[in-house]
Scaffold this motif. Structure first.
Motif, PDB file in Angstrom:
ATOM      1  N   LEU A 196       0.862  -1.183   0.000  1.00 29.61           N
ATOM      2  CA  LEU A 196       0.000   0.000   0.000  1.00 29.61           C
ATOM      3  C   LEU A 196       0.897   1.231   0.000  1.00 29.61           C
ATOM      4  O   LEU A 196       1.760   1.375   0.872  1.00 29.61           O
ATOM      5  N   TRP A 197       0.711   2.093  -0.987  1.00 33.74           N
ATOM      6  CA  TRP A 197       1.563   3.281  -1.153  1.00 33.74           C
ATOM      7  C   TRP A 197       0.696   4.519  -0.958  1.00 33.74           C
ATOM      8  O   TRP A 197      -0.135   4.849  -1.802  1.00 33.74           O
ATOM      9  N   GLY A 198       0.896   5.204   0.173  1.00 34.50           N
ATOM     10  CA  GLY A 198       0.171   6.448   0.432  1.00 34.50           C
ATOM     11  C   GLY A 198       0.865   7.603  -0.253  1.00 34.50           C
ATOM     12  O   GLY A 198       1.993   7.971   0.109  1.00 34.50           O
ATOM     13  N   ALA A 199       0.216   8.177  -1.256  1.00 33.89           N
ATOM     14  CA  ALA A 199       0.819   9.218  -2.085  1.00 33.89           C
ATOM     15  C   ALA A 199       0.534  10.585  -1.480  1.00 33.89           C
ATOM     16  O   ALA A 199      -0.613  11.031  -1.436  1.00 33.89           O
ATOM     17  N   LYS A 200       1.593  11.256  -1.020  1.00 31.97           N
ATOM     18  CA  LYS A 200       1.429  12.524  -0.321  1.00 31.97           C
ATOM     19  C   LYS A 200       0.995  13.638  -1.270  1.00 31.97           C
ATOM     20  O   LYS A 200       1.671  13.946  -2.242  1.00 31.97           O
ATOM     21  N   ASN A 201      -0.156  14.225  -0.942  1.00 26.38           N
ATOM     22  CA  ASN A 201      -0.681  15.397  -1.661  1.00 26.38           C
ATOM     23  C   ASN A 201      -0.685  15.196  -3.177  1.00 26.38           C
ATOM     24  O   ASN A 201      -0.423  16.120  -3.950  1.00 26.38           O
ATOM     25  N   ALA A 202      -0.994  13.976  -3.596  1.00 28.30           N
ATOM     26  CA  ALA A 202      -1.024  13.670  -5.031  1.00 28.30           C
ATOM     27  C   ALA A 202      -2.311  14.183  -5.662  1.00 28.30           C
ATOM     28  O   ALA A 202      -3.381  14.128  -5.051  1.00 28.30           O
ATOM     29  N   LYS A 203      -2.197  14.657  -6.880  1.00 31.15           N
ATOM     30  CA  LYS A 203      -3.385  14.999  -7.650  1.00 31.15           C
ATOM     31  C   LYS A 203      -4.000  13.704  -8.203  1.00 31.15           C
ATOM     32  O   LYS A 203      -3.313  12.700  -8.407  1.00 31.15           O
ATOM     33  N   ALA A 204      -5.282  13.752  -8.464  1.00 33.00           N
ATOM     34  CA  ALA A 204      -6.003  12.558  -8.917  1.00 33.00           C
ATOM     35  C   ALA A 204      -5.382  11.937 -10.173  1.00 33.00           C
ATOM     36  O   ALA A 204      -5.267  10.702 -10.259  1.00 33.00           O
ATOM     37  N   PRO A 205      -4.973  12.729 -11.188  1.00 32.18           N
ATOM     38  CA  PRO A 205      -4.362  12.112 -12.376  1.00 32.18           C
ATOM     39  C   PRO A 205      -3.070  11.347 -12.052  1.00 32.18           C
ATOM     40  O   PRO A 205      -2.789  10.324 -12.672  1.00 32.18           O
ATOM     41  N   TRP A 206      -2.287  11.844 -11.088  1.00 29.25           N
ATOM     42  CA  TRP A 206      -1.054  11.134 -10.729  1.00 29.25           C
ATOM     43  C   TRP A 206      -1.394   9.786 -10.103  1.00 29.25           C
ATOM     44  O   TRP A 206      -0.785   8.759 -10.443  1.00 29.25           O
ATOM     45  N   LEU A 207      -2.352   9.779  -9.186  1.00 32.44           N
ATOM     46  CA  LEU A 207      -2.773   8.520  -8.570  1.00 32.44           C
ATOM     47  C   LEU A 207      -3.269   7.532  -9.623  1.00 32.44           C
ATOM     48  O   LEU A 207      -2.944   6.344  -9.589  1.00 32.44           O
ATOM     49  N   LYS A 208      -4.056   8.051 -10.560  1.00 33.51           N
ATOM     50  CA  LYS A 208      -4.603   7.196 -11.618  1.00 33.51           C
ATOM     51  C   LYS A 208      -3.482   6.625 -12.482  1.00 33.51           C
ATOM     52  O   LYS A 208      -3.467   5.424 -12.785  1.00 33.51           O
ATOM     53  N   LYS A 209      -2.526   7.461 -12.854  1.00 31.15           N
ATOM     54  CA  LYS A 209      -1.419   7.017 -13.685  1.00 31.15           C
ATOM     55  C   LYS A 209      -0.561   5.989 -12.955  1.00 31.15           C
ATOM     56  O   LYS A 209      -0.161   4.958 -13.533  1.00 31.15           O
ATOM     57  N   ALA A 210      -0.270   6.237 -11.680  1.00 30.11           N
ATOM     58  CA  ALA A 210       0.551   5.306 -10.911  1.00 30.11           C
ATOM     59  C   ALA A 210      -0.128   3.944 -10.798  1.00 30.11           C
ATOM     60  O   ALA A 210       0.512   2.893 -10.965  1.00 30.11           O
ATOM     61  N   GLN A 211      -1.435   3.941 -10.545  1.00 36.17           N
ATOM     62  CA  GLN A 211      -2.139   2.668 -10.403  1.00 36.17           C
ATOM     63  C   GLN A 211      -2.226   1.929 -11.733  1.00 36.17           C
ATOM     64  O   GLN A 211      -2.068   0.706 -11.783  1.00 36.17           O
ATOM     65  N   GLU A 212      -2.466   2.672 -12.815  1.00 41.22           N
ATOM     66  CA  GLU A 212      -2.495   2.043 -14.139  1.00 41.22           C
ATOM     67  C   GLU A 212      -1.144   1.416 -14.481  1.00 41.22           C
ATOM     68  O   GLU A 212      -1.081   0.311 -15.039  1.00 41.22           O
ATOM     69  N   THR A 213      -0.071   2.116 -14.136  1.00 38.68           N
ATOM     70  CA  THR A 213       1.272   1.587 -14.391  1.00 38.68           C
ATOM     71  C   THR A 213       1.506   0.306 -13.594  1.00 38.68           C
ATOM     72  O   THR A 213       2.028  -0.690 -14.113  1.00 38.68           O
ATOM     73  N   ALA A 214       1.120   0.338 -12.307  1.00 38.49           N
ATOM     74  CA  ALA A 214       1.281  -0.848 -11.466  1.00 38.49           C
ATOM     75  C   ALA A 214       0.468  -2.019 -12.008  1.00 38.49           C
ATOM     76  O   ALA A 214       0.958  -3.159 -12.069  1.00 38.49           O
ATOM     77  N   ASN A 215      -0.746  -1.746 -12.419  1.00 36.30           N
ATOM     78  CA  ASN A 215      -1.599  -2.813 -12.950  1.00 36.30           C
ATOM     79  C   ASN A 215      -1.014  -3.389 -14.240  1.00 36.30           C
ATOM     80  O   ASN A 215      -1.011  -4.616 -14.449  1.00 36.30           O
ATOM     81  N   ARG A 216      -0.526  -2.521 -15.109  1.00 36.32           N
ATOM     82  CA  ARG A 216       0.038  -2.976 -16.374  1.00 36.32           C
ATOM     83  C   ARG A 216       1.289  -3.821 -16.156  1.00 36.32           C
ATOM     84  O   ARG A 216       1.503  -4.830 -16.840  1.00 36.32           O
ATOM     85  N   GLU A 217       2.116  -3.410 -15.202  1.00 33.51           N
ATOM     86  CA  GLU A 217       3.361  -4.125 -14.935  1.00 33.51           C
ATOM     87  C   GLU A 217       3.173  -5.283 -13.961  1.00 33.51           C
ATOM     88  O   GLU A 217       4.137  -5.940 -13.580  1.00 33.51           O
ATOM     89  N   LYS A 218       1.910  -5.480 -13.534  1.00 36.47           N
ATOM     90  CA  LYS A 218       1.578  -6.562 -12.591  1.00 36.47           C
ATOM     91  C   LYS A 218       2.362  -6.451 -11.286  1.00 36.47           C
ATOM     92  O   LYS A 218       2.871  -7.436 -10.736  1.00 36.47           O
ATOM     93  N   VAL A 219       2.467  -5.219 -10.793  1.00 36.32           N
ATOM     94  CA  VAL A 219       3.091  -4.958  -9.491  1.00 36.32           C
ATOM     95  C   VAL A 219       1.978  -4.881  -8.453  1.00 36.32           C
ATOM     96  O   VAL A 219       1.075  -4.039  -8.577  1.00 36.32           O
ATOM     97  N   PRO A 220       1.982  -5.721  -7.427  1.00 35.72           N
ATOM     98  CA  PRO A 220       0.871  -5.772  -6.472  1.00 35.72           C
ATOM     99  C   PRO A 220       0.923  -4.663  -5.429  1.00 35.72           C
ATOM    100  O   PRO A 220       1.170  -4.901  -4.243  1.00 35.72           O
ATOM    101  N   VAL A 221       0.684  -3.438  -5.876  1.00 38.39           N
ATOM    102  CA  VAL A 221       0.657  -2.290  -4.975  1.00 38.39           C
ATOM    103  C   VAL A 221      -0.611  -1.491  -5.237  1.00 38.39           C
ATOM    104  O   VAL A 221      -1.048  -1.348  -6.386  1.00 38.39           O
ATOM    105  N   THR A 222      -1.206  -0.992  -4.171  1.00 35.62           N
ATOM    106  CA  THR A 222      -2.384  -0.125  -4.280  1.00 35.62           C
ATOM    107  C   THR A 222      -2.010   1.270  -3.798  1.00 35.62           C
ATOM    108  O   THR A 222      -1.497   1.427  -2.676  1.00 35.62           O
TER     109      THR A 222
END
Length: 710
Positions: free
Chosen positions: A371-397
Motif C-alpha cells: 500500500l503506497w500512500g501518495a502525499k498530496n497527489a493529484k487525482a491524475p497522478w494517482l490514476k497514472k501510478a495505479q495504471e502503471t502498477a496494474n500494467r506491470e503486474k506490481v501488487p501495490v495499491t
C-alpha cells in the motif's frame, strides 16, 4: 491548614461513586523536583514489587528502557532513578547509569528543532540523585534568561511551551544559581500565564481560558522558587480541588478521562500550597489500583506498565501515611491470540505523490510495498501510478495520504496549532473538503467538518507530531475515547523517531498503533529512496487491502520498523501488541529489505518516456526518450547527495548508444536537484524494442543492469 479542613474542602468537590470507580485513567508528563529525597513509607509489598519491576527495565547500555525496547532512553531512566530514590534503594549500577544520563540527551541522536529543556532538567536531577557532579550544566542553564518562542509554523502566535520554559527556574534551583539573574521578561511571562482562579495555562490569561493542572503545577513550582506561593493561594487551592484529583481542568470540554498524571499534579500542587492530603485514603487507593502484577504501575487499568507511571504513583503515594489492604494487583494486559491466516504486509504513508509514477511503481515492486500512500497527489497522478502498477503486474495499491498544510486548530488555553491534519483514505473516495487555508477552527469544528466526512469515506487522520505535551495528551486521550487520531507517527524523514524527542507518546502503546511517516520531500520518489527503503510500517492482514489495513489498526496488528544510516544499522521497532511484534519477527524474511535479494532498493532506473507522459522528467517533444537514474545517497529533502552507482553503458536493440548526462541545480546554493542520462529517438520505429543499462556499484565494484522492453 488542618487535615480535617482539607478533607472537608475535598468533599465539596467529591465525585460520584461511579466517577470514583472510573478514576483509574493514566498519564505521563515531564517530571519535577521531588518534595523530599528521603525514602517514603510505602507498603512493603509495593516496595518489593516495584524494585523487582525496575530490574526488568535495566539495559546493558547503562540506562532503563520502555518495556518493549532493547535500548534505554533518558525519560524512563530518570523515572526509574526517581523510583529508587523514593524507595530508598540504591540503583543497580550507579556509575553506569550516570554515564548513560550524561551521554543520552535525546538531542544526541539528532539536533532537535526546538530546545527541550525538560531533558536537561532530567539529566541534572538524575545526576544529583546519583551523587554526581553537575557543574557542567551551569553555563548552559545560566544562559536561559528569557522565554524562547515556539516556531510560528507550528503554533500561530509563537507561544512558548510553558513546561519547557519553567525549567529555567527549577534547574537554577537544582544547580544553586542565583534567581536575580533571570531577566524580568521571564517573570512577566510567568505572571501572564496565571489565571484569576490561581491556575496556569499555556496561553496568556488575558484570553479568558482556564488553566491545566499540569501547567498549574509547573507555575506553582516556579512561584515557590521565587518565594511567591502566597499569591492568590486560596483560589489556587479551590481550583486544584475542583479538578477532583484526576481531571486536567474542572469543566473540561473534551478529554474528560481521569488521569494518573493529573492526580499526581494535584497532590504536588497541594503539597506546595501547604495543604495536607495524607488522610484522603480514597486517592491513595485509586493510585494503588494502577499497579499491575509485574510490579509496575500503568497509566490506566488494562494498559502496560511503564517507568514513568510508576514514578508518578510512588511520588504521589509519598504523601499518604496509611494504606488499606488491597486485592491482588492486576494482571499485565495480554494480547488475544492472532488468527492463524494472517500475513505480513507493508504500507508506506505519505510517500511520494509527484514525480515519476514509473519509478514509484518500481520502488514498490523492489521494496515489496503493498500500500503506497501518495502525499498530496493529484487525482491524475494517482490514476497514472495505479495504471502503471496494474500494467506491470506490481501488487501495490496507491491511496491518498495528504498533509493538509494550512490547517489551524485552536485549543483554548493551549494555542493555535498546525500539523493537525495528516489524512489517509482510499483513492477516489469522497472525503470532503480540506480545511487548509480556511481560517482557524475549533477542535469540535474540525471533528465535524473534516474528521466526520473523512471517516464516513473510510479515511482516517494520523497524529504527526506535537511538542506541547499537555495538549497532545488531550488530543490523543480524546481520540481513544470518541475517535479521532487513529495512529501515532514514530519514524519520520526529519526526526529519527518522535518517541525519542516526545517520549510521552510511549504511554499509548497498545492503545493507538505506531506507524512510520515518510512525509516525503523533494519532487522525485527516486531521490527519496533512502527514506522509502530505510523505514516502513508493517501490518498483519489476510490480504493487503484497505479493509485489511483498517482492521490491523483497530486490532493493534501494526509495527513500525526502521534500519538505516540514521539508526547506525540497528533495527528499531514500535509495535502496539507484543503478539504482533513477535509475529513480525518470526517472519522477517517476508519483509526484510537488507541482505535479502528478494527485497532490496533498486540501484538503477531505466524508463521509456513518451510525449504524453506529463509526470516524467525528460519527456521528448516527439518519439521516445530513455531516462537513466543511478542510485545516490539522498538528502532528507529528496535530493541526490553522493553517488552509489556510476553509469557505464546503454544499449538499444543490442547496439551501444551514448546518452546525454543532465544535471539540474537547486534554486539556491550548491547541490543537485536531479541528475540523469537521456537518450532520444525521435523517429521511433514501430515494433517492440529492447534496451539495457549497465552501472557499477562504487563500494563493491559489482555490475548492475536493468533491461526494458518498449
Amino acid at each position: 491548614m488542618s487535615r480535617s479542613s482539607i478533607g472537608s474542602r475535598f468533599s465539596a468537590h467529591e465525585l460520584s461513586r461511579r466517577d470514583w470507580l472510573a478514576i483509574t485513567a493514566g498519564g505521563l508528563a515531564t517530571f519535577a523536583i521531588p518534595v523530599t529525597t528521603g525514602a517514603a513509607s510505602l507498603p512493603a509489598d509495593v516496595r518489593k514489587s516495584v524494585a523487582t519491576y525496575l530490574e526488568t527495565l535495566v539495559r546493558p547500555d547503562g540506562g532503563f528502557a520502555w518495556d518493549d525496547q532493547p535500548t534505554s532512553h533518558l525519560s524512563p531512566t530518570y523515572a526509574a532513578l526517581g523510583c529508587y530514590q523514593i524507595l530508598g534503594v540504591a540503583p543497580p549500577e550507579p556509575k553506569k547509569h550516570a554515564d548513560f544520563v550524561r551521554r543520552n540527551h535525546p538531542a544526541s541522536w539528532k539536533k532537535l528543532e526546538q530546545e527541550h529543556r525538560e531533558f536537561d532538567q532530567m539529566q541534572i536531577q538524575s545526576l544529583l540523585w546519583l551523587s554526581e557532579d553537575v557543574s557542567e550544566f551551569r553555563e548552559r542553564v545560566a544562559s536561559w534568561k528569557k522565554p524562547v518562542g515556539y516556531l510560528k509554523q507550528y503554533e500561530k502566535h509563537g507561544y512558548p511551551v510553558f513546561r519547557h520554559q519553567l525549567t529555567a527556574f527549577t534547574c537554577r534551583k537544582l544547580l544553586g544559581l542565583p534567581m536575580d539573574e533571570i531577566d524580568p521578561e521571564f517573570i512577566e511571562y510567568l505572571d501572564s500565564r496565571r489565571r484569576p482562579n490561581g491556575s496556569f495555562g499555556n496561553t496568556p490569561a488575558s484570553d479568558g481560558s482556564d488553566g491545566n493542572i499540569l501547567n498549574t503545577f509547573w507555575g506553582l513550582q516556579a512561584l515557590d522558587i521565587l518565594g511567591r506561593l502566597g499569591e492568590n493561594r486560596t483560589a489556587a487551592v479551590a481550583w486544584v480541588l475542583s479538578c477532583g484529583f484526576g481531571l486536567h481542568q474542572p469543566d473540561a470540554k473534551f478529554a474528560q478521562q481521569r488521569d494518573l498524571a493529573y492526580t499526581w499534579a494535584a497532590i504536588r500542587c497541594l503539597e506546595l500550597l501547604k495543604e495536607d492530603v495524607s488522610e484522603i485514603g480514597t486517592v491513595a487507593r485509586m493510585i494503588r489500583l494502577r499497579q499491575n502484577d509485574d510490579g509496575g504501575f500503568s497509566d490506566r487499568p488494562g494498559w502496560f506498565s511503564n517507568a514513568v507511571a510508576t514514578y508518578y504513583a510512588l511520588d504521589s503515594l509519598r504523601a499518604f501515611q496509611k494504606f488499606e489492604p488491597l486485592p491482588r494487583s492486576r494482571p499485565v494486559p495480554q494480547t488475544e491470540a492472532l488468527p492463524a491466516d494472517l500475513k505480513v504486509f507493508t504500507i508506506q504513508i505519505e510517500a511520494h505523490g509527484q514525480g515519476s509514477p514509473t519509478e514509484a511503481v518500481e520502488l514498490a515492486r523492489s521494496l515489496k510495498i503493498h500500500l503506497w500512500g501518495a502525499k498530496n497527489a493529484k487525482a491524475p497522478w494517482l490514476k497514472k501510478a495505479q495504471e502503471t502498477a496494474n500494467r506491470e503486474k506490481v501488487p501495490v495499491t496507491f491511496f491518498v495520504a495528504n498533509e493538509e498544510y494550512g490547517t489551524w486548530v485552536d485549543f483554548p488555553g493551549m494555542g493555535t496549532y498546525s500539523h493537525t491534519s495528516d489524512i489517509i483514505a482510499p483513492a477516489g473516495a469522497d472525503i470532503g473538503p480540506s480545511l487548509a487555508n480556511a481560517g482557524v477552527v475549533t477542535w469540535d469544528e474540525y471533528r465535524e467538518k473534516r474528521l466526520k466526512p473523512l471517516e464516513e469515506a473510510g479515511g482516517r487522520v494520523l497524529w504527526q507530531f506535537g511538542e506541547n505535551e499537555e495538549l497532545v495528551r488531550l488530543l490523543l486521550d480524546d481520540s481513544i475515547e470518541r475517535g479521532g487520531f487513529a495512529a501515532i507517527s514514530t519514524f519520520h524523514f526529519g526526526n529519527p523517531d518522535f518517541t525519542n524527542s516526545e517520549p510521552f507518546l510511549k504511554r499509548y502503546r497498545g492503545q493507538l498503533p505506531f506507524v512510520g511517516l515518510q512525509d516525503a520531500h523533494g519532487t522525485e520518489p527516486w531521490w527519496f529512496s533512502d527514506m522509502t527503503t530505510g523505514f516502513r510500517t508493517l501490518f498483519l492482514a489476510r490480504e493487503p487491502t484497505w479493509e485489511g489495513w483498517l482492521e490491523s489498526m483497530k486490532n493493534q496488528w501494526v509495527v513500525a520498523v526502521r534500519k538505516d544510516a540514521v539508526t547506525n544499522g540497528a533495527l528499531r521497532m514500535h509495535g502496539g501488541s507484543d503478539a504482533a511484534v513477535e509475529f513480525v519477527k518470526a517472519r522477517e524474511a517476508d519483509w526484510r529489505w537488507w541482505e535479502n535479494p528478494e527485497i532490496s532498493r533498486p540501484l538503477i532506473s531505466l524508463v521509456a518516456i513518451r510525449p504524453e507522459d506529463v509526470d516524467e522528467v525528460g519527456r521528448p517533444e516527439h518519439g521516445i526518450a530513455l531516462r537513466i537514474r543511478c542510485a545516490w545517497v539522498n538528502t532528507t529533502q529528496g535530493q541526490p547527495k553522493t553517488p552509489l552507482v556510476d553509469f557505464e553503458a546503454l544499449t538499444v536493440d543490442g547496439q551501444p548508444v551514448m546518452p546525454e548526462k543532465i544535471e539540474l541545480r537547486k534554486g539556491r546554493g550548491p547541490g543537485l536537484s536531479d541528475v540523469y542520462y537521456r537518450w532520444v529517438d525521435e523517429a521511433m520505429p514501430s515494433g517492440v524494442r529492447t534496451a539495457q543499462v549497465v552501472g557499477r556499484v562504487r563500494e563493491t565494484g559489482d555490475k548492475v543492469t536493468r533491461s526494458l522492453r518498449f
